[in-house]
Design a protein around this motif. Structure first.
Motif, PDB file in Angstrom:
ATOM      1  N   VAL A  17      45.189   7.890  47.372  1.00 18.98           N
ATOM      2  CA  VAL A  17      45.138   6.752  47.385  1.00 18.98           C
ATOM      3  C   VAL A  17      43.350   6.617  47.206  1.00 18.98           C
ATOM      4  O   VAL A  17      42.832   5.612  46.773  1.00 18.98           O
ATOM      5  CB  VAL A  17      45.314   4.849  48.118  1.00 18.98           C
ATOM      6  N   LEU A  18      42.626   7.247  48.342  1.00 22.99           N
ATOM      7  CA  LEU A  18      41.101   7.388  47.613  1.00 22.99           C
ATOM      8  C   LEU A  18      40.812   7.929  46.975  1.00 22.99           C
ATOM      9  O   LEU A  18      39.408   7.247  46.124  1.00 22.99           O
ATOM     10  CB  LEU A  18      40.488   7.899  49.555  1.00 22.99           C
ATOM     11  N   ALA A  19      41.215   8.370  46.780  1.00 24.51           N
ATOM     12  CA  ALA A  19      40.580  10.176  45.240  1.00 24.51           C
ATOM     13  C   ALA A  19      41.184   9.422  44.193  1.00 24.51           C
ATOM     14  O   ALA A  19      40.117   9.050  43.073  1.00 24.51           O
ATOM     15  CB  ALA A  19      41.489  11.060  45.686  1.00 24.51           C
ATOM     16  N   GLY A  20      42.544   7.889  43.900  1.00 29.22           N
ATOM     17  CA  GLY A  20      42.563   7.248  42.926  1.00 29.22           C
ATOM     18  C   GLY A  20      41.571   5.936  42.830  1.00 29.22           C
ATOM     19  O   GLY A  20      41.285   6.566  41.362  1.00 29.22           O
ATOM     20  N   LEU A  21      41.621   5.713  43.942  1.00 26.59           N
ATOM     21  CA  LEU A  21      40.283   4.689  43.494  1.00 26.59           C
ATOM     22  C   LEU A  21      39.025   5.138  43.055  1.00 26.59           C
ATOM     23  O   LEU A  21      37.838   4.821  42.324  1.00 26.59           O
ATOM     24  CB  LEU A  21      39.549   4.221  44.877  1.00 26.59           C
ATOM     25  N   SER A  22      38.702   6.332  43.940  1.00 27.00           N
ATOM     26  CA  SER A  22      37.070   6.945  43.013  1.00 27.00           C
ATOM     27  C   SER A  22      37.174   7.480  41.091  1.00 27.00           C
ATOM     28  O   SER A  22      36.326   7.330  41.089  1.00 27.00           O
ATOM     29  CB  SER A  22      36.731   8.262  44.843  1.00 27.00           C
ATOM     30  N   ALA A  23      38.634   8.185  41.268  1.00 25.41           N
ATOM     31  CA  ALA A  23      38.642   8.447  40.233  1.00 25.41           C
ATOM     32  C   ALA A  23      38.086   7.740  39.013  1.00 25.41           C
ATOM     33  O   ALA A  23      37.556   7.936  38.091  1.00 25.41           O
ATOM     34  CB  ALA A  23      40.017   9.577  40.342  1.00 25.41           C
ATOM     35  N   ILE A  24      38.522   6.447  39.242  1.00 25.34           N
ATOM     36  CA  ILE A  24      38.274   4.926  38.625  1.00 25.34           C
ATOM     37  C   ILE A  24      36.935   5.051  38.659  1.00 25.34           C
ATOM     38  O   ILE A  24      36.394   3.229  37.405  1.00 25.34           O
ATOM     39  CB  ILE A  24      39.376   3.632  38.100  1.00 25.34           C
ATOM     40  N   LEU A  25      36.517   4.586  39.268  1.00 25.78           N
ATOM     41  CA  LEU A  25      34.920   3.850  39.619  1.00 25.78           C
ATOM     42  C   LEU A  25      33.778   4.891  38.329  1.00 25.78           C
ATOM     43  O   LEU A  25      33.574   3.655  37.961  1.00 25.78           O
ATOM     44  CB  LEU A  25      34.300   4.963  41.072  1.00 25.78           C
ATOM     45  N   LEU A  26      33.644   6.233  38.401  1.00 27.01           N
ATOM     46  CA  LEU A  26      32.669   6.442  37.008  1.00 27.01           C
ATOM     47  C   LEU A  26      33.243   5.855  36.358  1.00 27.01           C
ATOM     48  O   LEU A  26      32.483   5.763  35.279  1.00 27.01           O
ATOM     49  CB  LEU A  26      32.597   8.062  37.407  1.00 27.01           C
ATOM     50  N   PRO A  27      34.586   6.009  35.672  1.00 31.64           N
ATOM     51  CA  PRO A  27      34.807   5.697  33.895  1.00 31.64           C
ATOM     52  C   PRO A  27      34.520   4.239  33.670  1.00 31.64           C
ATOM     53  O   PRO A  27      34.341   4.157  33.045  1.00 31.64           O
ATOM     54  CB  PRO A  27      36.481   6.119  33.774  1.00 31.64           C
ATOM     55  N   GLN A 388      46.494   3.918  64.515  1.00 36.03           N
ATOM     56  CA  GLN A 388      46.005   3.943  62.844  1.00 36.03           C
ATOM     57  C   GLN A 388      47.170   4.242  62.137  1.00 36.03           C
ATOM     58  O   GLN A 388      46.962   4.167  60.805  1.00 36.03           O
ATOM     59  CB  GLN A 388      44.923   5.534  63.115  1.00 36.03           C
ATOM     60  N   ILE A 389      47.930   5.087  62.688  1.00 35.33           N
ATOM     61  CA  ILE A 389      49.271   5.113  61.848  1.00 35.33           C
ATOM     62  C   ILE A 389      50.154   3.650  61.272  1.00 35.33           C
ATOM     63  O   ILE A 389      49.807   3.899  60.117  1.00 35.33           O
ATOM     64  CB  ILE A 389      50.813   5.639  63.064  1.00 35.33           C
ATOM     65  N   LEU A 390      50.153   2.819  62.077  1.00 30.01           N
ATOM     66  CA  LEU A 390      50.388   1.297  61.157  1.00 30.01           C
ATOM     67  C   LEU A 390      49.455   1.043  60.224  1.00 30.01           C
ATOM     68  O   LEU A 390      49.854   0.789  59.244  1.00 30.01           O
ATOM     69  CB  LEU A 390      50.724   0.508  62.660  1.00 30.01           C
ATOM     70  N   TRP A 391      47.863   1.030  59.884  1.00 29.96           N
ATOM     71  CA  TRP A 391      47.630   0.416  59.128  1.00 29.96           C
ATOM     72  C   TRP A 391      47.680   2.149  58.228  1.00 29.96           C
ATOM     73  O   TRP A 391      47.298   1.727  56.787  1.00 29.96           O
ATOM     74  CB  TRP A 391      45.901   0.877  59.238  1.00 29.96           C
ATOM     75  N   ALA A 392      47.410   2.667  58.089  1.00 32.31           N
ATOM     76  CA  ALA A 392      47.849   4.578  57.022  1.00 32.31           C
ATOM     77  C   ALA A 392      48.858   4.089  56.656  1.00 32.31           C
ATOM     78  O   ALA A 392      49.808   4.138  55.085  1.00 32.31           O
ATOM     79  CB  ALA A 392      48.274   5.800  57.726  1.00 32.31           C
ATOM     80  N   ILE A 393      50.016   3.878  56.851  1.00 29.95           N
ATOM     81  CA  ILE A 393      51.410   3.289  56.000  1.00 29.95           C
ATOM     82  C   ILE A 393      51.346   2.229  55.306  1.00 29.95           C
ATOM     83  O   ILE A 393      51.800   1.661  54.508  1.00 29.95           O
ATOM     84  CB  ILE A 393      52.093   2.921  57.475  1.00 29.95           C
ATOM     85  N   TYR A 394      50.201   1.260  55.444  1.00 33.86           N
ATOM     86  CA  TYR A 394      49.984   0.570  54.562  1.00 33.86           C
ATOM     87  C   TYR A 394      48.661   0.447  53.269  1.00 33.86           C
ATOM     88  O   TYR A 394      49.090  -0.295  52.915  1.00 33.86           O
ATOM     89  CB  TYR A 394      49.868  -0.996  55.626  1.00 33.86           C
ATOM     90  N   ILE A 395      48.667   1.074  53.002  1.00 34.14           N
ATOM     91  CA  ILE A 395      47.800   1.519  53.007  1.00 34.14           C
ATOM     92  C   ILE A 395      48.158   1.431  51.446  1.00 34.14           C
ATOM     93  O   ILE A 395      47.433   0.926  50.379  1.00 34.14           O
ATOM     94  CB  ILE A 395      46.534   3.219  53.325  1.00 34.14           C
TER      95      ILE A 395
END
Lengths: 560, 209
Positions: A17-27, A388-395
């Motif tokens: 999810v983090l990688a995907g979001l950062s990949a749209i940042l620059l374009p 942290q597990i519950l938050w990770a689940i919902y990311i």
């Protein structure tokens, strides 16, 4: 091995999810070297904001994001209040899981068959009541305000919220609270609303945020029921992404970022509204209302839920009828003849999508179940759970799919990874793992710890105990979790479309692709298959453990 | 049959910093130590500590010896300590015989034969294939005891094992359990709040308060 499982799961759910979001940042700011865009600035945003109808698209996404959870929550709360402690509640528990298994797309198609101008509802009242001899010229489907789309979303989110609420209720001692308030003179429904609802709400918060995220960025439901001129933001992102002109990807990136902001602001608005509502609610609660409105709430709570779930059931039934319908002139309530023609035309095309669907569903769920069991077993041996597990689940459930999946696809393209089943399966697991976890965690933790302790005092190692004692005792919830996982995988439209680069076809992609231009018969066949596979999975998940344990009285029916 | 002693050396247990109990004692083979006191006092946590699965909320210190062997660093399944719970807890997915077979260590020869003998010894010959759910309360209690013995423990913990039995059965089962444990020369800790249990055990009593 087990020790690594929680971290593996957190990494699996958050990193993409983090990688995907950062990949749209620059374009989004004009930088996409792969396509010779080396500038950096706000040009793309200027272009995006000048796109005709963009404000309307964004507004549609925002209003769907807020109205869908609001309506669903009110219906669920009213229903639970009016049926607490009655047989309705247990009947509903049985109905909810299979309804949840129906993919969004299939439900949306069924709803379209029900309420379209030439749909079942208007046929019922035509021509006798309405006087219509031909379908009226009404824009019911794809209405510009997106009301039909929201109705489609509400129909599917209600079973989800109901399931979450029914799972959370046992820990609240609802009956005790209600009885207490009743002894103070409150009528049962008000007693529930004043004493149980405020305690239940915090447990529904994360699921509600997931509903907000899903409703704000749905693509498949929007394609089938949503407005077209202009469509919702998420649909436009997919349009730009699949445009042959690759330069449109800059626009898609900026729009995906806008989508993320819309989802986050919807959640922000919701949180702000929570505070105001909480204050009003408290004032109302302390005002001492104990009788007024009881009868009205009683009727509303039950009838609205019957209407909602009835609509969903009739929609599914209409899929069956349309799949076998021959010629069917407008005001007629039923087809003039029945035919297998739609099945014959779909048949030859069926094998690859069905095979892909089953393969993706079974493999991604098998991996997810293994991972989730490892996490839960580690937790049970450690005697504590990492918060942290519950938050990770919902990311992956809280970040709009279209934003991070689109970015992830851009990233994979740049890394020259071949799109294909493997990547699609990986994307599916981002959604399968959270739901398998949500389904399995409660039963796993509820298992009496004395079984494990007893086995240890008899000299069995933790691994032997797991295979001989815990696995059999948890067979039924494991089967249910497996069915949930398969159903979630089958429902994935966007993940399949994007990471498969349109080349991996499943029942869902085939069905949604027919939304514009397919005949009703073929649409019905695909949608019906799409709904039937997960329902079959649930039926097996309920039947198999019972058959397996038919000679063990204490093993049948207690752990579902 | 000659057994070994179970020794608890300066055992302290506390919950969230609040001291619950301290015990310093030695139990001879075949003898029973009864620990009595109101609920919530930490009686069961003592058993959990000795058995090796005290919840992480508790903190405990002190050493546990079986004969000369210190158990503290061993996991529960290697301690050789058997436990009877309030409920018989026969594994519901296994048959009666499979429940017993699960307890027989792998190195034992003629495992199946051991199981048959164990059933016969408590008058349940031919019950091996039955679903445990079909047994009466007294039968379940007997099977649970036989299962414990088949696992060849060196010491036994009893966690109010008679409290859920019907009054007319309680006397019977109580006699049967204590007699069996005495014959097997097993040092035993019994946790209870029933004075009759303590009297029937015939051993020393620690009152917690």
């Amino acid at each position: 091995m087990l020790r690594a499982a929680p971290w593996l799961m957190i990494a699996l759910l958050t990193l993409p999810v983090l990688a995907g979001l950062s990949a749209i940042l620059l374009p989004a700011f004009g930088y996409l070297p792969a396509l010779q865009h080396n500038g950096f600035g706000l040009m793309v945003w200027r272009e995006l904001l000048e796109t005709p109808g963009i404000g309307r698209s964004a507004g549609l996404s925002l209003s769907a994001a807020l109205l869908t959870p609001l309506l669903s929550l009110m219906l669920v709360m009213l229903f639970l209040a009016s049926t607490s402690g009655t047989r309705w509640a247990s009947a509903m528990r049985r109905l909810v899981a299979p309804l949840l298994a129906v993919p969004h797309a299939a439900a949306a198609f069924g709803l379209a068959f029900l309420i379209a101008p030439s749909g079942f509802l208007l046929r019922l009242i035509s021509p006798e009541l309405s006087g219509w001899q031909r379908p009226p010229d009404l824009l019911i489907l794809n209405d510009p305000l997106g009301l039909t789309m929201m109705l489609g979303l509400v129909l599917k989110e209600i079973p989800f919220l109901l399931l979450m609420a029914l799972a959370a209720l046992p820990q609240l001692n609802a009956d005790q609270r209600v009885n207490m308030a009743r002894s103070l003179g409150y009528r049962p429904i008000l007693a529930w609303l004043w004493t149980v609802a405020p305690a239940l709400y915090p447990l529904l918060r994360l699921p509600l945020f997931a509903v907000i995220a899903f409703a704000s960025a749905t693509v498949d439901v929007a394609l089938i029921l949503g407005p077209t001129l202009p469509p919702t933001l998420s649909v436009r992102i997919i349009g730009w992404f699949s445009d042959p002109d690759l330069n449109q990807r800059l626009l898609a990136s900026a729009a995906a970022l806008l989508q993320l902001m819309i989802t986050l602001s919807a959640i922000g608005v919701w949180i702000a509204a929570e505070k105001i509502v909480a204050r009003l609610y408290r004032a109302l609660l302390l005002s001492g209302h104990r009788r007024h409105g009881h009868a009205l709430l009683n009727v509303l709570g039950k009838s609205l839920m019957v209407i909602t779930l009835g609509t969903l059931l009739i929609s599914l039934l209409l899929l069956v009828i349309h799949a076998f319908a021959g010629p069917w002139r407008f005001p007629d309530n039923l087809p003039a003849a029945w035919t297998l023609q739609h099945w014959q035309s779909v048949g030859p095309l069926l094998l690859a999508p069905l095979g892909n669907t089953l393969l993706l569903g079974l493999v991604s769920t098998a991996v997810a179940v293994l991972l989730v069991v490892a996490v839960l077993e580690h937790e049970s041996r450690q005697g504590r759970k990492p918060a942290q597990i519950l938050w990770a689940i919902y990311i992956p459930l809280l970040v709009p799919q279209v934003a991070f999946l689109y970015g992830l696809t851009l990233l994979l393209e740049q890394l020259r990874w071949q799109p294909g089943l493997l990547m699609v399966g990986f994307a599916h697991s981002l959604f399968v793992v959270p739901y398998v976890y949500l389904s399995l965690a409660e039963p796993y933790r509820r298992l009496d710890p004395r079984w494990q302790q007893l086995a240890a005092t008899l000299g069995a190692s933790p691994n032997r105990t797991w295979w001989h004692i815990k696995l059999p005792l948890l067979l039924a919830p494991l089967a249910t979790a497996f069915a949930v996982g398969v159903a979630v995988s089958i429902g994935q439209y966007l993940a399949t479309l994007l990471t498969g680069a349109g080349r991996v076809s499943t029942l869902t992609t085939e069905a949604v692709a027919l939304a514009s231009g397919g005949t009703r018969g073929t649409i019905a066949v695909w949608a019906l298959l799409q709904a039937a596979v997960p329902m079959l999975g649930f039926a097996m998940a309920i039947m198999l453990p019972r058959l397996w344990w038919r000679k063990r009285r204490d093993m049948t029916g207690q752990l579902t | 049959m000659s057994g070994v002693c179970l020794t608890l050396k300066d055992v302290h247990i506390s919950l969230h910093g609040k001291a619950l109990l301290q015990v310093n004692t030695r139990i001879e083979p075949g003898a029973t130590l009864t620990v009595m006191g109101p609920s919530g006092i930490g009686k069961s946590s003592l058993l959990a500590y000795v058995a090796g699965f005290l919840a992480s909320d508790f903190s405990a210190s002190g050493e546990i010896f079986l004969g000369e062997r210190c158990l503290n660093s061993l996991p529960a399944e290697q301690r050789g300590i058997g436990l009877l719970f309030q409920d018989p807890l026969l594994f519901p997915q296994l048959s009666v015989a499979q429940n017993l077979l699960f307890a027989v260590p792998r190195h034992v020869s003629h495992r199946q034969q051991q199981v048959d003998q164990a059933l016969e010894a408590v008058g349940l010959k031919g019950f091996g294939d039955r679903d445990p759910a079909t047994l009466s309360g007294g039968q379940k209690a007997r099977v649970a005891l036989q299962r414990l013995l088949l696992s060849q423990p060196k010491a036994v913990l009893l966690d109010e094992p008679f409290s859920r039995l019907d009054a007319h059965l309680r006397q019977d089962i109580r006699q049967h359990v204590f007699q069996t444990l005495r014959d097997a020369a097993l040092p035993t800790i019994l946790v209870t709040h029933d004075v009759d249990d303590a009297a029937a055990s015939g051993g020393s009593v620690i009152e917690l308060s």
